[in-house]
Design a protein around this motif. Structure first.
Motif, PDB file in Angstrom:
ATOM      1  N   ALA A  27      48.253  36.986  37.902  1.00  0.00           N
ATOM      2  CA  ALA A  27      46.815  36.764  38.099  1.00  0.00           C
ATOM      3  C   ALA A  27      46.547  35.702  39.158  1.00  0.00           C
ATOM      4  N   VAL A  28      47.557  34.853  39.447  1.00  0.00           N
ATOM      5  CA  VAL A  28      47.398  33.776  40.432  1.00  0.00           C
ATOM      6  C   VAL A  28      47.898  34.268  41.787  1.00  0.00           C
ATOM      7  N   SER A  29      47.009  34.262  42.765  1.00  0.00           N
ATOM      8  CA  SER A  29      47.378  34.764  44.079  1.00  0.00           C
ATOM      9  C   SER A  29      46.580  34.047  45.162  1.00  0.00           C
ATOM     10  N   ALA A  60      45.701  40.091  36.392  1.00  0.00           N
ATOM     11  CA  ALA A  60      47.136  40.355  36.251  1.00  0.00           C
ATOM     12  C   ALA A  60      47.432  41.838  36.436  1.00  0.00           C
ATOM     13  N   VAL A  61      46.586  42.689  35.862  1.00  0.00           N
ATOM     14  CA  VAL A  61      46.785  44.135  35.990  1.00  0.00           C
ATOM     15  C   VAL A  61      46.562  44.586  37.430  1.00  0.00           C
ATOM     16  N   VAL A  62      45.454  44.113  38.030  1.00  0.00           N
ATOM     17  CA  VAL A  62      45.123  44.526  39.397  1.00  0.00           C
ATOM     18  C   VAL A  62      46.199  44.072  40.378  1.00  0.00           C
ATOM     19  N   SER A  66      36.102  37.967  42.534  1.00  0.00           N
ATOM     20  CA  SER A  66      35.754  37.979  41.108  1.00  0.00           C
ATOM     21  C   SER A  66      36.978  37.907  40.210  1.00  0.00           C
ATOM     22  N   VAL A  67      38.163  38.214  40.746  1.00  0.00           N
ATOM     23  CA  VAL A  67      39.396  38.129  39.954  1.00  0.00           C
ATOM     24  C   VAL A  67      40.320  37.045  40.513  1.00  0.00           C
ATOM     25  N   ASP A  68      39.739  36.050  41.157  1.00  0.00           N
ATOM     26  CA  ASP A  68      40.517  34.923  41.670  1.00  0.00           C
ATOM     27  C   ASP A  68      40.702  33.909  40.544  1.00  0.00           C
ATOM     28  N   CYS A  69      41.925  33.712  40.106  1.00  0.00           N
ATOM     29  CA  CYS A  69      42.206  32.863  38.941  1.00  0.00           C
ATOM     30  C   CYS A  69      43.013  31.635  39.338  1.00  0.00           C
ATOM     31  N   SER A  70      42.748  30.531  38.672  1.00  0.00           N
ATOM     32  CA  SER A  70      43.520  29.308  38.871  1.00  0.00           C
ATOM     33  C   SER A  70      44.684  29.263  37.889  1.00  0.00           C
ATOM     34  N   THR A 123      36.782  34.134  30.925  1.00  0.00           N
ATOM     35  CA  THR A 123      38.053  33.652  31.477  1.00  0.00           C
ATOM     36  C   THR A 123      39.213  34.532  31.036  1.00  0.00           C
ATOM     37  N   ILE A 124      39.245  34.866  29.746  1.00  0.00           N
ATOM     38  CA  ILE A 124      40.334  35.704  29.222  1.00  0.00           C
ATOM     39  C   ILE A 124      40.332  37.071  29.897  1.00  0.00           C
ATOM     40  N   SER A 125      39.159  37.700  29.968  1.00  0.00           N
ATOM     41  CA  SER A 125      39.057  39.024  30.585  1.00  0.00           C
ATOM     42  C   SER A 125      39.434  38.972  32.061  1.00  0.00           C
TER      43      SER A 125
END
Length: 584
Positions: free
Chosen positions: A314-316, A262-264, A323-327, A254-256
């Motif tokens: 990171a939220v979008s 956020a970076v991407v 794979s980088v979809d974050c809640s 989750t952290i990674s």
């Protein structure tokens, strides 16, 4: 029917057989009591060796004082650092229940190896006379003998790390944090966890150390082996009462994921309308439904908070890749972890000071008169002073100081975690100053008596060393209990074991830092024809007082650093925020 079942069971928790944990049957102080008893035995097994190991290394393995001290701090540092592994596995794949049992068996195997080596002369370096030892002519442990020593030590370290990473969290999970009574009992548990830790330490630094010095190290290792063995059935005896948190997957994933997203997303410029997403439209990793306060707070949030705004990217609604979809919940959890890291970093210097209790302070006492009347006290039993003080202060703190503070501040906590940690850091500064003054006095006695090169006890009682032990012991009580509860309370539910392990990781880094500082000090001060402050075979020629003044200065700077972060930290709990204003 489903509602009734939820009222009768702990959501997100199971019993030892994997069935839903029942509210009336599982958890509570009775279940946590088994953990407290086990902690007495576990810390007895660990500290019995760690407190006296520096003398075993120098007298039986023939290491120099400096190398002996560094070997001990490396061992203890590794043991505490491996607590992160135990905490990670408890959160990600196994329960704290399983990790404890596996770790106890591993430590048991390591202690068996050490016991066999201590009992068998052929597995040790050749014995050495006092004159040869003074001249540094003794043969150090090497080859297979050194390998056996290291295998036994670091198997034990692996077991200790797993236990430290799982046992405190396992006990704390027995309480319902959604009720004030549960939170207060959990606070009591952490205070008594340190009390029981000290209880095991008291037996270790008195009875077991006496056995090691008078009956042989094989008996000391054997007692430690038996202690960890007995702890296993006692822990298992509470199985029917435990509630075990269901692992929810790797917290590191989750952290990674959030950091990467956020970076991407920061490079993938999108419209601001896509910057905030509802959790309903963000297919996050599945998280078990639970009524824990953390989940209730997270589910109620539709937008990220304003702190650490970079992570909000990171939220979008339109992630670059699934794979980088974050809640929002995942982003907020990572923010919490990042916010507690500066507090964690500020406690490392204190634990660097604590490392001296197991190394140079023991060697100091070994040069002094260790008799009290007709009783000769082993130098490694010096920690008995802070241990007894902690065992007296812990109940007083929980039953007198905290209730008074709660009434005075009209808050649930009374004394905040960060205030408690700050007191510990302040006491560590005083401890190093006292240690420097005592060493000046010890060296003066050695000089005036013409005993700088003598191996006979100096005409000064070892009780002078008790003062630095007293201050550092008090610092340990305030800081360790405060850190354990702070990390467990503030961390997301899916990362509690790992976060609690940071308390032990701080100890590990403190021990490692101690070794690094010793090496740097010797390197800087040993240039040219001068010997380093902490080098050579004769301890009386060390400039230990200068080293302690250096530690005092570094601790003072570290305290200022801590105040900077503590004054800006805001607790997750609304009650604490209202009463404390986020400042400590």
């Amino acid at each position: 029917m489903e509602v009734e079942r939820q009222l009768e069971t702990w959501d997100g928790y199971v019993d030892w057989r994997g069935r839903p944990a029942s509210r009336g049957r599982h958890g509570g102080m009775t279940a946590a009591s088994f953990v407290l008893v086990v902690e007495v035995l576990e810390n007895l097994a660990y500290l019995a060796n760690a407190s006296n190991l520096v003398l075993y290394m120098s007298k039986y393995m023939h290491f120099s004082p400096s190398k002996s001290a560094n070997s001990v701090t490396d061992f203890m540092g590794t043991a505490f650092l491996l607590a992160l592994l135990g905490g990670f596995l408890s959160d990600a794949f196994f329960t704290t229940y399983v990790i404890y049992l596996i770790s106890a068996v591993i430590e048991f195997l390591g202690l068996i190896i050490l016991t066999v080596q201590a009992r068998t002369k052929s597995l040790q370096p050749p014995s050495c006379g006092a004159n040869a030892a003074a001249a540094g002519l003794c043969e150090e442990a090497s080859g297979g003998k050194l390998a056996m020593l290291l295998i036994g030590l670091y198997l034990s370290a692996l077991g200790v790390g797993g236990i430290k990473g799982s046992l405190p969290a396992h006990g704390a999970e027995q309480f319902d944090q959604n009720e004030p009574r549960g939170r207060k009992r959990r606070s009591t548990f952490f205070n008594y966890f340190v009390f029981c830790l000290s209880g095991g330490g008291l037996i270790a630094v008195t009875f077991v150390v006496w056995v090691e010095d008078n009956k042989g190290w094989q008996w000391g290792f054997a007692i430690s082996t038996a202690s960890i063995l007995v702890s296993i059935p006692i822990f298992l005896a509470g199985s029917a009462l435990y509630r075990n948190k269901i692992p929810t997957g790797s917290p590191l994933t989750t952290i990674s994921k959030v950091l990467l997203a956020a970076v991407v997303n920061s490079f993938n410029r999108r419209s601001s309308s896509n910057a905030i997403a509802s959790m309903a439209t963000s297919p996050s990793l599945p998280i078990p439904e639970t009524k824990d306060q953390e989940q209730v707070e997270a589910n109620s949030k539709l937008t990220p908070t304003n702190s650490l705004k970079f992570l909000n990217r990171a939220v979008s609604n339109n992630p670059v890749h699934k794979s980088v979809d974050c809640s929002v919940q995942q982003v907020e959890e990572v923010k919490i972890v990042l916010k507690i890291l500066p507090i964690f970093a500020c406690t490392i210097m204190l634990n660097c000071c604590l490392a001296q209790l197991s190394t140079f302070s023991v060697q100091q006492a070994a040069t002094m008169d260790t008799k009290i009347g007709s009783l000769k006290v082993p130098p490694a039993s010096l920690p008995v002073f802070p241990v007894i003080f902690i065992m007296i202060l812990a109940p007083v703190y929980d039953h007198c100081i905290i209730p008074f503070a709660r009434r005075a501040t009209k808050s649930e906590m009374g004394i905040t975690h960060l205030q408690r940690i700050g007191v510990g850091l302040l006491l560590s500064i005083l401890a190093m100053a006292v240690a420097a003054l005592v060493e000046i006095k010890r060296k003066r006695v050695a000089t005036n008596s013409g005993m700088l090169d003598s191996h006979s006890p100096l005409p000064i009682t070892f009780l002078w060393i008790a003062f630095q032990y007293l201050f550092l012991g008090s610092a340990d009580l305030f800081t360790l209990a405060g850190l354990l509860e702070f990390f467990f309370t503030e961390a997301p539910a899916s990362m509690r074991s790992l976060a609690t392990s940071l308390s032990w990781a701080s100890l590990a880094m403190g021990y490692y830092l101690s070794s690094v500082i010793v090496d740097i000090v010797n390197s800087v001060t040993g240039s040219g024809s001068h010997k380093g402050w902490l080098s050579g075979q004769s301890f009386n020629h060390y400039y230990l007082e200068r080293f302690y003044w250096l530690m005092c200065t570094l601790s003072g700077l570290n305290f200022l650093h801590y105040l900077f972060w503590a004054c800006r930290y805001k607790y997750r709990s609304t009650q604490l925020s209202e009463n404390d204003g986020g400042n400590n």
